[in-house]
Design an enzyme around this catalytic site. Structure first.
Site, short mmCIF file in Angstrom:
data_model
loop_
_atom_site.label_atom_id
_atom_site.label_comp_id
_atom_site.label_asym_id
_atom_site.label_seq_id
_atom_site.Cartn_x
_atom_site.Cartn_y
_atom_site.Cartn_z
N SER A 126 1.23 -1.14 -0.15
CA SER A 126 0.14 -0.19 -0.03
C SER A 126 1.16 1.42 0.08
O SER A 126 2.21 1.65 0.64
CB SER A 126 -1.07 0.26 1.54
OG SER A 126 -1.31 1.40 1.58
N TYR A 152 -1.62 -1.27 11.02
CA TYR A 152 -2.06 -1.64 9.32
C TYR A 152 -1.03 -1.18 8.60
O TYR A 152 -0.45 -2.03 7.63
CB TYR A 152 -3.32 -0.96 8.91
CG TYR A 152 -3.22 -1.12 7.67
CD1 TYR A 152 -4.48 -2.43 6.95
CD2 TYR A 152 -3.23 0.27 7.01
CE1 TYR A 152 -4.17 -2.75 5.55
CE2 TYR A 152 -3.44 -0.31 5.42
CZ TYR A 152 -3.54 -1.68 5.14
OH TYR A 152 -3.84 -1.53 3.65
N LYS A 156 2.05 -3.79 6.49
CA LYS A 156 2.29 -3.65 4.97
C LYS A 156 3.78 -3.03 4.93
O LYS A 156 4.78 -2.99 4.41
CB LYS A 156 1.47 -2.49 4.56
CG LYS A 156 0.04 -3.00 4.16
CD LYS A 156 -0.06 -4.51 3.35
CE LYS A 156 -1.55 -4.56 3.45
NZ LYS A 156 -1.98 -5.84 3.05
N PHE A 181 -2.60 2.72 -4.64
CA PHE A 181 -2.82 3.79 -3.94
C PHE A 181 -4.65 3.25 -3.00
O PHE A 181 -5.18 2.72 -3.04
CB PHE A 181 -2.76 4.42 -5.07
CG PHE A 181 -1.27 5.03 -4.97
CD1 PHE A 181 -0.22 4.13 -5.36
CD2 PHE A 181 -0.92 7.03 -4.59
CE1 PHE A 181 1.11 4.54 -4.89
CE2 PHE A 181 0.48 6.96 -3.82
CZ PHE A 181 1.80 5.74 -4.67
N ASN A 202 -13.92 4.29 3.98
CA ASN A 202 -13.01 4.47 3.11
C ASN A 202 -14.00 5.78 2.93
O ASN A 202 -15.85 5.71 2.65
CB ASN A 202 -12.87 3.60 1.99
CG ASN A 202 -11.41 2.36 2.26
OD1 ASN A 202 -11.59 1.65 2.22
ND2 ASN A 202 -10.51 3.12 2.60
#
Ligand code: UDP
Length: 341
Positions: A126, A152, A156, A181, A202
């Site tokens: 990410s 989180y 990544k 993205f 989101n």
């Protein structure tokens, strides 16, 4: 015979779209999911799109013994690893849930890969690994990674590190981390799309749910950022473009003789503010959205978008859809799951 690609988390949002694109490109996906964050009904929907029921196994990605069996049973030729938790806020509240699943899941898949070193591997990373890029808005793969702002983000960040370290120990492995993205939209058939669990964090799912009457209004977090209109800027990429990038990644890795750990941005190269996305949604779908401004959300990056030159030169891939396609397909999908005409 078609090459079998194991898609962990293949029933999820990006996973399901990738399964469809793999089939379109002549691969035979094997969906691995335990449906903790997805719904098995997605299998019927994928079946409607691709014309046959895809191979699917119910399995926790942390179950290494099962994974080994699955590799053997299906003679797996490639792996795309999506299965992971992804809610930033939840990861702050429950970090161990994220570390145990996202890190242990990755290590479990990599352990199996180590025993099958010819099998290429694609990891869903990410742009969160860039954090707030110092003075930069457009980031390329050489932009320094920075300290993540959530567990989180760390999963990544650390995920890429683990893959890099594994590559140092065995440079025959062919691996790629794709830095996504902001994925938006849904398949144009409106048969598959995003199914957020609970209240969406989101932006676009919140917009479509507001338009569907589930929330009274969208709250835009902050209006005096130093951006084009005071709201934060992101690089919104259509999920089908993103899915196509995964197919190109597998094509590329399979074509290589030598090992690698490539890191590739997957975005459109264009920044869009929150207000611009809201206005695109209103215009494209010919409706007004109820929204208001609220306080800034802590930890929000102000402005970031991808430099996508490397994806183009390495994979021959470029996004072909824009935010208008994204907001239109997202609304079509929301209407289809809510039975709105
Ligand atoms: N955002 C917003 N209201 C919402 C959800 C998101 O204003 O209800 C904003 C958020 O502050 C950010 C942008 O939309 O500037 C994208 O947020 P999202 O959580 O979708 O992606 P991320 O911040 O992880 O890139």
């Amino acid at each position: 015979m078609s090459k079998k690609v194991l898609v962990t988390g293949g029933a999820g949002y990006i996973g399901s779209h990738t399964v469809v694109e793999l089939v379109k490109s002549g691969y035979d996906p094997v969906i691995l999911d335990d449906y903790r964050n997805s719904d098995p009904s997605v299998l019927k929907r994928i079946t409607q799109i691709i014309g046959y029921e895809p191979t699917h196994v119910v399995c926790d990605v942390c179950d290494q013994n099962r994974l080994e069996e699955i590799f053997k049973t299906y003679s797996i030729s490639g792996v795309i690893h999506f299965a992971a938790y992804k809610a930033v806020g939840e990861s702050v509240e429950n970090p161990l849930k994220y570390y145990s699943n996202n890190i242990a899941g990755l290590v479990s898949v990599l352990n199996v890969l180590k025993q099958n070193p010819k099998v290429p591997f694609v990891f869903s990373s990410s742009c969160t690994v860039y954090g707030e890029p110092m003075g930069l808005k457009e980031v390329d793969e050489n932009t320094a990674k920075s300290i993540p702002t959530s567990p989180y983000g760390y999963t990544k960040w650390l995920g890429e590190q683990i893959i890099g370290d594994l590559f140092i120990s065995n440079n025959r492995l062919r691996m790629m981390s794709l830095r996504y993205f902001n994925p938006i939209g849904a398949h144009q058939s409106a048969l598959i799309g995003e199914l957020p669990v609970g209240k969406p964090n989101n932006l676009l799912p919140f917009i479509t749910q507001t338009a569907a009457g589930i929330h009274e209004k969208l709250v835009i977090f902050g209006k005096d950022y130093p951006t084009v209109d005071g709201t934060c800027v992101r690089d919104y990429i259509h999920v089908v473009d993103l899915a196509e990038a995964h197919v190109k990644a597998i094509d590329h890795l399979l074509s290589l003789k030598n090992g690698c750990h490539e890191v590739v941005n997957v975005g459109t190269g264009k920044g869009t503010s929150v207000l611009e996305l809201v206005h695109a949604f209103e215009e494209e779908n010919n409706m007004k959205l109820n929204y208001t401004f609220g306080p800034k959300r802590s930890g929000d990056v102000i402005e970031i978008y991808a430099n996508v030159d490397y994806a183009h030169s390495l994979l021959g891939w470029k996004a072909t859809r824009d935010i208008n396609d994204g907001v239109r397909d997202a609304w079509k999908w929301e209407k289809s799951i809510r039975n709105i005409q």
